[in-house]
Design a protein around this motif. Structure first.
Motif, PDB file in Angstrom:
ATOM      1  N   LEU A  19      10.338   5.846  28.936  1.00 18.73           N
ATOM      2  CA  LEU A  19      11.187   6.313  28.590  1.00 18.73           C
ATOM      3  C   LEU A  19      11.634   6.911  28.051  1.00 18.73           C
ATOM      4  CD1 LEU A  19      13.835   2.716  29.786  1.00 18.73           C
ATOM      5  CD2 LEU A  19      13.276   5.049  30.920  1.00 18.73           C
ATOM      6  N   ALA A  20      11.041   6.504  26.450  1.00 21.69           N
ATOM      7  CA  ALA A  20      10.296   7.117  25.001  1.00 21.69           C
ATOM      8  C   ALA A  20      10.192   8.569  25.338  1.00 21.69           C
ATOM      9  CB  ALA A  20       9.676   6.215  24.336  1.00 21.69           C
ATOM     10  N   VAL A  21       9.425   8.258  26.010  1.00 21.76           N
ATOM     11  CA  VAL A  21       8.575   9.871  26.601  1.00 21.76           C
ATOM     12  C   VAL A  21       9.230  10.976  27.460  1.00 21.76           C
ATOM     13  CG1 VAL A  21       6.535  10.846  27.597  1.00 21.76           C
ATOM     14  CG2 VAL A  21       6.127   9.161  26.360  1.00 21.76           C
ATOM     15  N   VAL A  22      10.367  10.501  28.328  1.00 20.46           N
ATOM     16  CA  VAL A  22      11.406  10.404  29.353  1.00 20.46           C
ATOM     17  C   VAL A  22      12.575  11.870  28.016  1.00 20.46           C
ATOM     18  CG1 VAL A  22      13.226  10.964  31.202  1.00 20.46           C
ATOM     19  CG2 VAL A  22      10.684  10.566  31.297  1.00 20.46           C
ATOM     20  N   GLY A  23      13.073  10.508  27.001  1.00 21.97           N
ATOM     21  CA  GLY A  23      13.694  11.431  26.412  1.00 21.97           C
ATOM     22  C   GLY A  23      13.877  12.365  25.636  1.00 21.97           C
ATOM     23  N   ALA A  24      12.159  12.046  24.896  1.00 19.91           N
ATOM     24  CA  ALA A  24      11.472  13.344  24.131  1.00 19.91           C
ATOM     25  C   ALA A  24      11.971  14.913  25.177  1.00 19.91           C
ATOM     26  CB  ALA A  24      10.400  12.964  23.427  1.00 19.91           C
ATOM     27  N   VAL A  25      10.857  14.500  25.883  1.00 14.98           N
ATOM     28  CA  VAL A  25      10.907  15.527  26.901  1.00 14.98           C
ATOM     29  C   VAL A  25      11.892  16.433  26.845  1.00 14.98           C
ATOM     30  CG1 VAL A  25       9.811  16.784  29.243  1.00 14.98           C
ATOM     31  CG2 VAL A  25       8.272  14.917  27.909  1.00 14.98           C
ATOM     32  N   THR A  26      13.580  15.234  27.568  1.00 16.72           N
ATOM     33  CA  THR A  26      14.625  16.081  27.632  1.00 16.72           C
ATOM     34  C   THR A  26      15.028  16.911  26.097  1.00 16.72           C
ATOM     35  OG1 THR A  26      15.418  14.304  29.070  1.00 16.72           O
ATOM     36  CG2 THR A  26      16.978  15.467  28.373  1.00 16.72           C
ATOM     37  N   ALA A  27      15.102  16.623  25.322  1.00 13.87           N
ATOM     38  CA  ALA A  27      15.697  16.631  23.743  1.00 13.87           C
ATOM     39  C   ALA A  27      14.742  17.654  23.792  1.00 13.87           C
ATOM     40  CB  ALA A  27      15.372  15.719  23.248  1.00 13.87           C
ATOM     41  N   THR A  28      13.520  18.056  23.857  1.00 14.97           N
ATOM     42  CA  THR A  28      12.621  19.399  23.811  1.00 14.97           C
ATOM     43  C   THR A  28      12.854  20.444  24.752  1.00 14.97           C
ATOM     44  OG1 THR A  28      11.473  18.138  23.372  1.00 14.97           O
ATOM     45  CG2 THR A  28      10.670  20.587  23.725  1.00 14.97           C
ATOM     46  N   ASN A  29      13.213  20.214  25.530  1.00 22.47           N
ATOM     47  CA  ASN A  29      13.848  21.213  26.616  1.00 22.47           C
ATOM     48  C   ASN A  29      15.285  21.484  26.942  1.00 22.47           C
ATOM     49  OD1 ASN A  29      11.679  20.853  28.023  1.00 22.47           O
ATOM     50  ND2 ASN A  29      11.711  19.689  29.676  1.00 22.47           N
ATOM     51  N   THR A 126      21.768  12.213  25.272  1.00 21.07           N
ATOM     52  CA  THR A 126      21.371  11.457  27.406  1.00 21.07           C
ATOM     53  C   THR A 126      19.589  11.252  26.450  1.00 21.07           C
ATOM     54  OG1 THR A 126      22.850  12.052  28.902  1.00 21.07           O
ATOM     55  CG2 THR A 126      20.479  11.292  29.335  1.00 21.07           C
ATOM     56  N   SER A 127      19.159  11.884  25.964  1.00 17.09           N
ATOM     57  CA  SER A 127      17.874  11.843  25.875  1.00 17.09           C
ATOM     58  C   SER A 127      17.817  10.620  24.463  1.00 17.09           C
ATOM     59  CB  SER A 127      17.215  12.978  25.186  1.00 17.09           C
ATOM     60  OG  SER A 127      17.882  13.285  23.933  1.00 17.09           O
ATOM     61  N   GLY A 128      18.648  11.256  23.055  1.00 18.41           N
ATOM     62  CA  GLY A 128      19.035   9.673  22.268  1.00 18.41           C
ATOM     63  C   GLY A 128      18.616   8.494  23.073  1.00 18.41           C
ATOM     64  N   TYR A 129      19.909   8.216  24.224  1.00 18.34           N
ATOM     65  CA  TYR A 129      19.930   6.864  24.176  1.00 18.34           C
ATOM     66  C   TYR A 129      18.773   6.351  24.997  1.00 18.34           C
ATOM     67  CZ  TYR A 129      24.783   6.508  23.658  1.00 18.34           C
ATOM     68  OH  TYR A 129      26.077   6.548  22.945  1.00 18.34           O
ATOM     69  N   LEU A 130      17.396   7.881  25.519  1.00 20.74           N
ATOM     70  CA  LEU A 130      16.643   7.126  26.390  1.00 20.74           C
ATOM     71  C   LEU A 130      15.501   6.836  25.252  1.00 20.74           C
ATOM     72  CD1 LEU A 130      16.380   9.576  28.983  1.00 20.74           C
ATOM     73  CD2 LEU A 130      16.492   7.078  29.436  1.00 20.74           C
ATOM     74  N   ILE A 131      15.434   7.601  24.409  1.00 27.88           N
ATOM     75  CA  ILE A 131      14.808   6.892  23.267  1.00 27.88           C
ATOM     76  C   ILE A 131      14.362   5.933  22.683  1.00 27.88           C
ATOM     77  CG2 ILE A 131      13.174   7.913  21.166  1.00 27.88           C
ATOM     78  CD1 ILE A 131      13.967  11.036  22.255  1.00 27.88           C
ATOM     79  N   LEU A 132      15.851   5.224  22.431  1.00 29.39           N
ATOM     80  CA  LEU A 132      16.919   4.193  21.673  1.00 29.39           C
ATOM     81  C   LEU A 132      15.896   2.991  22.564  1.00 29.39           C
ATOM     82  CD1 LEU A 132      17.714   2.253  19.673  1.00 29.39           C
ATOM     83  CD2 LEU A 132      20.144   3.393  20.891  1.00 29.39           C
ATOM     84  N   LEU A 133      16.097   3.364  24.092  1.00 26.72           N
ATOM     85  CA  LEU A 133      16.404   2.121  25.091  1.00 26.72           C
ATOM     86  C   LEU A 133      14.487   2.120  25.427  1.00 26.72           C
ATOM     87  CD1 LEU A 133      17.296  -0.132  27.245  1.00 26.72           C
ATOM     88  CD2 LEU A 133      17.729   1.891  29.014  1.00 26.72           C
ATOM     89  N   GLY A 134      13.641   3.268  25.178  1.00 29.54           N
ATOM     90  CA  GLY A 134      12.385   3.021  24.817  1.00 29.54           C
ATOM     91  C   GLY A 134      11.514   2.052  23.892  1.00 29.54           C
ATOM     92  N   GLY A 135      12.280   2.542  22.999  1.00 29.99           N
ATOM     93  CA  GLY A 135      11.561   1.608  21.938  1.00 29.99           C
ATOM     94  C   GLY A 135      12.429   0.093  21.929  1.00 29.99           C
ATOM     95  N   VAL A 136      13.350  -0.568  22.449  1.00 31.91           N
ATOM     96  CA  VAL A 136      13.936  -1.302  22.418  1.00 31.91           C
ATOM     97  C   VAL A 136      12.792  -2.071  23.060  1.00 31.91           C
ATOM     98  CG1 VAL A 136      15.643  -3.052  23.063  1.00 31.91           C
ATOM     99  CG2 VAL A 136      15.664  -1.473  21.756  1.00 31.91           C
ATOM    100  N   LEU A 137      12.402  -1.554  24.811  1.00 30.63           N
ATOM    101  CA  LEU A 137      11.582  -2.124  25.295  1.00 30.63           C
ATOM    102  C   LEU A 137      10.075  -2.463  25.096  1.00 30.63           C
ATOM    103  CD1 LEU A 137      13.017  -0.391  28.952  1.00 30.63           C
ATOM    104  CD2 LEU A 137      13.076  -3.165  28.355  1.00 30.63           C
ATOM    105  N   PHE A 138       9.937  -1.174  24.032  1.00 27.17           N
ATOM    106  CA  PHE A 138       8.746  -1.289  23.775  1.00 27.17           C
ATOM    107  C   PHE A 138       7.976  -2.384  22.595  1.00 27.17           C
ATOM    108  CE2 PHE A 138       5.452  -0.198  20.273  1.00 27.17           C
ATOM    109  CZ  PHE A 138       4.337  -0.038  21.432  1.00 27.17           C
TER     110      PHE A 138
END
Length: 159
Positions: A19-29, A126-138
């Motif tokens: 999820l964190a990687v998907v969020g980072a890729v979304t922000a970069t794109n 959206t990417s910020g939420y994905l990164i945050l959720l990925g960090g919490v799950l991690f």
């Protein structure tokens, strides 16, 4: 033998990383897309003391690429402004006639484009939420793995 708790912790940990990687890729794109749209606008020359007039709506973000960002002076003062490298992002909170003024003693080259706030910010949110959720799950995955190892060792010691 690995316990079910450890396996579930590893699964949650891997899901968090994904999820964190998907969020980072979304922000970069999204950032690259905005930058490419700006690059498609032709360069304009602005002589000393000259200005460009624009109409900005409260749902717009003005992005300016300039050969010398310190020479750009928007009038009226924006609600928020941020300059990084040669890119300036300007936000107004009301409809306004904006003048981009060259306050230097030499010509500058610039290009500018107004984007809607939703197009510019929604993918970043959206990417910020994905990164945050990925960090919490991690973090939850790491805790679960540690708890699984501790419980697994206790069972072996008792046996």
């Amino acid at each position: 033998m690995v316990s079910k708790i450890v396996v579930s912790g590893v699964v949650v940990l891997v899901l968090g990383i994904i999820l964190a990687v998907v969020g980072a890729v979304t922000a970069t794109n999204n950032a690259l897309s905005l930058f490419n749209q700006l690059k498609s606008v032709p360069l304009s020359s602005l002589s000393p003391g000259s200005f460009i007039s624009l109409s900005i709506y409260p749902t717009s973000v003005l992005i300016i690429e300039s050969s010398n960002p310190s020479c750009i002076s928007p009038s009226p003062a924006p609600y928020a402004s941020k300059t990084t490298a040669n890119i300036t992002i300007i936000v107004y909170n009301k409809t306004s006639a904006v003048n981009i003024i060259n306050n230097c003693t030499f010509n500058i080259m610039l290009r500018y484009k107004a984007f809607s706030v939703s197009a510019a910010s929604s993918p970043f949110i959206t990417s910020g939420y994905l990164i945050l959720l990925g960090g919490v799950l991690f973090i939850v995955g790491i805790i679960t793995v540690v708890v699984g190892f501790v419980l697994g060792r206790r069972r072996r010691v008792k046996a």
